[in-house]
Design an enzyme around this catalytic site. Structure first.
Site, PDB file in Angstrom:
ATOM      1  CE  LYS A  43      75.073  68.997 -24.273  1.00 25.08           C
ATOM      2  NZ  LYS A  43      75.247  70.291 -24.936  1.00 25.08           N
ATOM      3  CE1 TYR A  77      72.526  64.293 -23.676  1.00 21.68           C
ATOM      4  CE2 TYR A  77      71.470  63.680 -25.743  1.00 21.68           C
ATOM      5  CZ  TYR A  77      72.567  64.168 -25.050  1.00 21.68           C
ATOM      6  OH  TYR A  77      73.705  64.533 -25.725  1.00 21.68           O
TER       7      TYR A  77
END
Ligand code: COA
Length: 263
Positions: free
Chosen positions: A162, A147
């Site tokens: 991330k 994701y």
């Protein structure tokens, strides 16, 4: 995947290397000849994996490190270089995550995850630069999630961190290519580990629901991810830089607009 010891003489640091996916990277890289420094906030997580590696004939050093604290990160790199004489590979695998809606997430909860994932990855990469630059050789691999370039309702802290690491991967790849340091990433989908299951699969049907979204109709195997990591850190991938490779059985693309299965 590889039969020859492609990491013979190489030294690698793996953060979060004692458990879960970090342990899988450690075992595979050790089997391929790498000498390892494994880092974790919890020293108790490190010794069993280090012992396992030594029992297989490998070399492993445990370095207690909280990646959120720059001084501890610098100590991790210093001890690795003192012990093994060099540093060739860094796997930024340490992570933190838990399920929480953004509207309920405390500032401290946000900060805890962003500190580990985003800040920790930068601190480790920055500290690894000097020994890599001095020998004009380095391979940095960041562990994202599938994701990272999308959205992840329920883990906004992890998703945002991330995504930051993905941008960092691309940027450092450009800046440090002149030192023969390559920076790449892998973005895993569902590779069940004890840590992830206990934090992210909270309802009885969570596993079944996760499986339903994967076109490959199975979860990833740790050795598949470790082999991809090995390839990207190997000299076979010398012309790959600033890339992220998703490994998720096709799940990332499985958002059909149409009811195609019942046609
Ligand atoms: N839901 C909501 N908030 C949570 C939470 C949850 N499940 N777990 C932790 N938090 C919040 C805490 O309440 C705290 O916020 P507060 O002070 O406002 O109450 C904040 O996050 C920090 O928690 P704390 O436990 O003090 O931080 P820590 O530094 O000890 O732990 C974590 C960091 C939270 C990321 C912890 O889960 C961790 O250490 N994880 C490491 C392993 C891991 O997550 N691996 C990833 C597997 S997918």
């Amino acid at each position: 995947m590889f039969r020859e010891p492609i990491f013979r003489d190489r030294v690698a640091i793996i953060t979060g290397g004692g458990t879960g996916l970090g342990r899988a990277f450690a075992l595979r890289f050790s089997d391929l000849g790498a000498r390892l420094a494994l880092a974790s906030r919890d020293a108790g997580h490190l010794e069993p994996t280090c012992a396992e590696i030594r029992a297989r004939g490998g070399e492993a050093l445990a370095v207690e490190t909280d990646v959120r604290i720059p001084e501890q990160v610098e100590n991790m790199v210093r001890r690795t270089v003192e012990h093994f004489g060099r540093l060739d590979i860094l796997i930024n695998n340490a992570a933190g995550n838990f399920l929480c809606k953004a509207e309920k997430l405390s500032y401290n909860g946000w900060r805890a995850v962003v500190d580990i994932v985003l800040n920790g990855t930068f601190y480790c990469s920055r500290a690894a630069l000097e020994p890599m630059k001095s020998r004009q050789y380095g391979r940095i691999l960041n562990i994202l999630a599938s994701y990272a370039d999308g959205a992840s309702p329920g883990t906004v802290h992890s998703c945002a961190a991330k995504a930051g690491v993905l941008a960092m991967t691309r940027t450092l790849a450009v800046e440090w290519a002149r030192y023969n340091i390559r920076v790449n990433a892998v973005a895993p989908g569902s590779f069940p580990t004890e840590g992830a299951s206990s934090r992210l699969w909270l309802t009885p049907d969570a596993e079944v629901r996760a499986l339903r979204g994967i076109p490959a109709a199975r979860f990833g195997r740790h050795e598949e991810l470790a082999d991809l990591a090995a390839f990207l850190c190997s000299d076979y991938a010398d012309y790959i830089n600033g890339e992220s490779v998703t490994i998720d059985g096709g799940a990332k693309w499985n958002h059909p607009v149409f009811d195609w299965e019942n046609l």
